[in-house]
Structures are given as C-alpha cells and as structure tokens.
Design a protein around this motif. Structure first.
Motif, short mmCIF file in Angstrom:
data_model
loop_
_atom_site.label_atom_id
_atom_site.label_comp_id
_atom_site.label_asym_id
_atom_site.label_seq_id
_atom_site.Cartn_x
_atom_site.Cartn_y
_atom_site.Cartn_z
N LYS A 320 1.53 8.26 -7.45
CA LYS A 320 1.98 8.90 -6.21
C LYS A 320 1.40 8.17 -4.99
O LYS A 320 2.10 7.89 -4.02
CB LYS A 320 1.53 10.37 -6.23
N MET A 321 0.10 7.86 -5.06
CA MET A 321 -0.56 7.16 -3.96
C MET A 321 0.01 5.75 -3.79
O MET A 321 0.21 5.28 -2.68
CB MET A 321 -2.07 7.07 -4.22
N ALA A 322 0.27 5.07 -4.92
CA ALA A 322 0.82 3.72 -4.87
C ALA A 322 2.19 3.71 -4.21
O ALA A 322 2.51 2.81 -3.42
CB ALA A 322 0.89 3.13 -6.27
N SER A 323 3.01 4.71 -4.51
CA SER A 323 4.36 4.77 -3.93
C SER A 323 4.28 5.04 -2.42
O SER A 323 5.07 4.52 -1.64
CB SER A 323 5.20 5.85 -4.61
N SER A 328 7.50 2.17 3.65
CA SER A 328 7.46 2.14 5.13
C SER A 328 6.09 1.77 5.69
O SER A 328 5.48 2.51 6.45
CB SER A 328 7.92 3.48 5.71
N LYS A 329 5.60 0.59 5.22
CA LYS A 329 4.34 0.02 5.69
C LYS A 329 3.15 0.97 5.50
O LYS A 329 2.19 0.95 6.26
CB LYS A 329 4.45 -0.39 7.16
N GLY A 330 3.25 1.84 4.49
CA GLY A 330 2.12 2.71 4.15
C GLY A 330 1.94 3.89 5.07
O GLY A 330 0.93 4.59 4.99
N LYS A 331 2.91 4.15 5.95
CA LYS A 331 2.74 5.23 6.93
C LYS A 331 2.74 6.61 6.29
O LYS A 331 2.31 7.59 6.90
CB LYS A 331 3.83 5.14 8.01
N MET A 430 -4.11 -2.14 2.24
CA MET A 430 -3.67 -1.60 0.94
C MET A 430 -2.14 -1.61 0.83
O MET A 430 -1.59 -1.91 -0.22
CB MET A 430 -4.20 -0.19 0.74
N SER A 431 -1.47 -1.33 1.96
CA SER A 431 -0.01 -1.34 1.96
C SER A 431 0.52 -2.75 1.71
O SER A 431 1.47 -2.95 0.95
CB SER A 431 0.51 -0.82 3.31
N ARG A 432 -0.13 -3.72 2.32
CA ARG A 432 0.31 -5.11 2.15
C ARG A 432 0.13 -5.57 0.70
O ARG A 432 0.96 -6.28 0.15
CB ARG A 432 -0.50 -6.00 3.09
N MET A 433 -0.99 -5.15 0.10
CA MET A 433 -1.23 -5.49 -1.31
C MET A 433 -0.19 -4.82 -2.21
O MET A 433 0.32 -5.42 -3.14
CB MET A 433 -2.65 -5.06 -1.71
#
Length: 516
Positions: A320-323, A328-331, A430-433
């Motif tokens: 869930k966290m990974a998704s 949307s850039k981790g927003k 983290m979002s970029r990774m």
C-alpha cells in the motif's frame, strides 16, 4: 558486551590489510594480538589455546598462501573458528511427539530465570504455540507473584497453586502441572525452578527430583553472561550433577566482558540455544553462532534485521505504501503514513540496536550509542499535534500553524519547520526510487540518477554533437545509437520496464523480504 573484543580484532585485521603476501612473522603477530584480545574478553584459557592453534595452522597452510587477498582469507578463517567455538550450528528446540512438551529452566539465583520464562513463553506464543508457565520456585520471596505478573504481560497461561515464600512442594507442583496442561490444551510447559547463590547439594537434589518427576524434553541452563568465568564453572558443575541439554545466555546487553558466551559451548559441549539482550519481553531470540561471530567481527547481522522486519511489517501495508509513493510523485504519501512507518520501525526495537546490525557500522559505534531514542517520540508528538488536514497536505502549514503545532508538541517552531522540510525531501527521494528513477544526486552510476529530467538534458546536449567525417566510423556510431534506442524501447536499466514510470515496477525479492 563484545565491543572491546570487536575493536581489538578490527585493529589487528587493519594491520594485515594492504599486504600482498603474509609472512610467518605477520601471522604470528596477528595471532598474538588475537590471543590478547580473547584473554582480555575473559575467554577461558583452554578455549583461547585451541582457537589460536587452529587459526595459526590454517593461516600458515596453503589456504592463505595461494589466496588472492591473504588478509581477507585470515578474517574468513577467524570467522569460521569463532563460529566453531560458539557451537557451530544453530540448535533448535526439540518438541515432544505427544503434547505437552516440557521445558525445564535451571540456574543460579539472579540469573534471570523467571523473566526468561516469560520471554520464552512469548517467543513460543509468537511461533503459534500455547505455553504454560509453572511456578516451582517456592523459596525466593515473591517469585510466584513475579512469574504470574510476567505471564500476564506475555499473554500466556500460568500454573501457580502454591503461594511460595517457603510454602509448598515444588516437585509435586511440577508433576501436577503436566496433567493440568493436558486438561487445558497447553502444548508446552515451562517449569521455573529455584536457584541458589551458588551450586549446592540441596539445589542439585531439587532440580534432579523435578527432572525425574516431569521427564523434560529440554533442560535449559540459564547463565548470567555478566559473571565471567564463574559462568563456565557453574555450568560444568550443573552438567555433571543434574545434566542439561542447552544453555540460555541472559543479560547479553550488559557492559561486562563477554568471554563466557565464547567459552561455554566449547567447554561444556552443549550449545547456546537462546540469548536475552534487554529488559523487555521481546528482547529475546534464538542464538545463531554464525550471526554472533559476524557481529563480533563488525560485519553486521542482516539476517536478524530482515527477520525482525518480517515479523513487524505486513506485506499488505508495505504494498500500500509503495503504491502511494509510486503515484503522482508520491503526493498521496502523507504525514500519517510517515508516522505509521516510524511506529512500525520502533516496534522492531531500539534504533541503535537496529543500526548496529548493519555491516560496517562498527566504525560508527560512538555516533550510534549517542542516538537519542526520544527524537522519534518528539517527531511523533509534532505530527500528532497537527490537524488531519495538515497531515494530508503539509504545504498549508504557514507561520501561525507552525507556532500552534510547536506549542502543542512542546518544541521550537524551527523543529516543526525542519520536520516538514525533511518530510518533503524524503518523500521526493522515495517517490523517485519507487518510480524507477534511482537515487537522486548520483548521476555517475547507471540507473542511480537516470530520472526523466536528466535524460531530456542529455538528449538536448547530444543534438549539437558533430558526426565523424570517417564513413566507417560514422556508420558504427549510427548502429550503436540505433542499438541503444532499441534497448530503451524494450526496457530500462536493471531490466525495469519502459513506458510509464513505476506502472509495472516490482521490487527485487531481497527488498520485498526486508519490507515484509
């Protein structure tokens, strides 16, 4: 407990590094330093002699002389010999074919048997068993009451028909507990016995009588790791008088010298099965000789760290966290999610202990020991002082909101501002990774800085590049460029699928294990 030993061994190995070939004098010097380090750590002299003899014999042989890196080969030999004196292989509990399995705890007074009974009960409960703690220490004041409290905290059953404090027959209590466990469907019985300040005939006789009455499947001798060489002498005396199947080391988190742990398996011939390294009930685990040797040599203990993560993190929550991070850039990843992740890490145990399990952290021991665990609590307090809207969208936090949050959490306004800024940076990274862009700020490594923005920049620079005047060379360059374009169309670096970033991204199996 093994810090001093680790430091001495690290210094010895540092002197060996950089030498293309090790002479007999080099190996003798290293063996002398290792001998001093082990003796200072209070390891038994017969164990030290045997250990040094094996290390020198293997180091002077063809094993090292033909090695490409002799110093690393010596470290490997020391690691393998350390595993050997720690017991070699991990010894597992033996369970009875017909329930209940009876485990008898024995040892000196003050070794921590009663607390350890609760720790073992909780550990077995987490493994899917139904343990029952039996109060057979009827001599020590309040021992029965202590076991009842520990059992309640661990969430396991307790059998304490006698009040203790010198009243009752411990042998009869132990005998009756087996029938009680069968009737109440407990599959494991843990018998807590009385101890003495030293080995005496009365304690030996009582332990032998309880052993004969219950026919235990495992007799575990609990040893205080902080009492040094006397631990080995006590274990030997008890082995000859009553007998035991395995050793449990308590108080491994102490600052005393840890030589008893290195000596006891070798001297008694019985493996260390469990280790207790803290005051909490979950500061307890099976003893793995290979992992302990790795930690002593400063190579970390990633397997134990991964096991802790698997026990704490749920796979569903991790997905869930990974998704959220990949979209949307981790927003969608909010401060509430950040707080939940932080609390999950805290459940794994002390931050300094977790960092100590990472390879190479021995060099940062002082910094790790100075970590203030309360910083995590302060961060949690700041986040909990925010409104639900502020946690969902921290961009709305202005000056007046920061002042209110700081007042509510008891910190400076700058601490609130710093937390929000760090959160945005962490979420961005983290979002970029998660989207397959790699670690930002590391453009020199393939796949580690290859975000979309950088690729565009490189393409723009490539437009103005002049082509070679040599027809053969120009043709080779065009073919190479076509091959690169085809590879980019089929998949990115490390085999990641091309197209929409993060759409079909799959973490490697090793990371999946770590994330639970």
């Amino acid at each position: 407990m093994f810090d001093t030993l680790s430091d001495r061994l690290s210094a010895t190995f540092k002197n060996l590094r950089g030498k293309g070939r090790l002479s007999e004098a080099d190996i003798d010097g290293a063996a002398r330093e290792i001998r001093i380090a082990l003796l200072e750590a209070d390891v038994a002299l017969p164990v030290v002699r045997e250990f040094i003899k094996q290390v020198k014999a293997r180091s002077l042989g063809a094993e090292v002389s033909k090695a490409l890196n002799p110093s690393q080969q010596v470290i490997k030999i020391v690691n393998e010999e350390l595993i050997g004196i720690l017991g070699g292989e991990t010894r597992r509990l033996r369970f009875a074919k017909t329930a209940p399995t009876v485990i008898m705890l024995a040892g000196l007074q003050g070794a921590g048997k009663t607390t350890l009974a609760g720790k073992l009960g909780l550990w077995l409960k987490n493994q899917g068993h139904s343990p029952l703690l039996v109060a057979c220490d009827l001599q020590r004041p309040n021992a029965v009451n202590q076991l009842s409290v520990v059992a309640e905290r661990a969430g396991v059953g307790v059998y304490a028909p006698e009040p203790g404090n010198g009243v009752g027959d411990p042998v009869q209590v132990a005998k009756d507990s087996i029938a009680y466990a069968r009737g109440k469907q407990y599959d494991i019985v843990i018998v807590d016995t009385a101890g003495r300040l030293g080995i005496d005939q009365e304690m030996m006789q009582q332990a032998a009588d309880i052993r004969d009455a219950t026919s235990p499947d495992e007799i575990l001798f609990v040893v205080d790791a902080m009492i040094g060489q006397d631990a080995v002498n006590t274990a030997e005396a008890f082995r000859d008088g009553v007998g035991f199947d395995g050793v449990v080391l308590s108080k491994l988190d102490g600052d005393a010298r840890g030589g008893a742990a290195l000596s006891i398996a070798h001297v008694t011939g019985k493996n260390v099965m469990f280790a207790s390294n803290g005051e909490k009930l979950d500061d307890f685990d099976a003893f793995h000789p290979d992992r302990m040797a790795s930690r002593i040599l400063g190579m970390g203990d990633m397997l134990s760290l991964i096991e802790k993560a698997e026990q704490t993190f749920s796979q569903e929550e991790a997905a869930k966290m990974a998704s959220k991070l990949a979209s949307s850039k981790g927003k969608e990843f909010t401060l509430d999610d950040f707080l939940a992740q932080m609390e999950q890490v805290r459940k794994m145990g002390s931050i300094s202990k977790l960092l100590g399990m990472l390879p190479g952290m021995a060099q940062m021991k002082d910094q790790i020991n100075n970590i203030d665990e309360r910083d995590v609590d302060r961060t949690a307090a700041i986040i909990k002082s925010m409104t639900p809207g502020e946690r969902d969208d921290p961009t709305i936090i202005n000056g007046s909101r920061r002042a209110r949050i700081a007042k509510g959490s008891g910190v400076e306004v700058s601490a609130v501002k710093g937390l929000v800024e760090r959160f945005f940076e962490a979420r961005k990274m983290m979002s970029r990774m998660a989207q397959g862009g790699g670690m930002p700020g590391m453009p020199g490594m393939p796949g580690m800085g290859g975000g979309p923005g950088r690729q565009k920049k490189q393409q723009k620079q490539a437009k103005g590049k002049r082509k070679s005047g040599n027809p053969m060379k120009r043709k080779a360059e065009e073919q190479a460029a076509a091959a690169r374009r085809e590879q980019a169309a089929q998949g990115g670096a490390f085999g990641l699928p091309a197209g929409e970033p993060g759409k079909d991204f799959e973490l490697p199996d090793e990371f999946k294990k770590f994330m639970g």
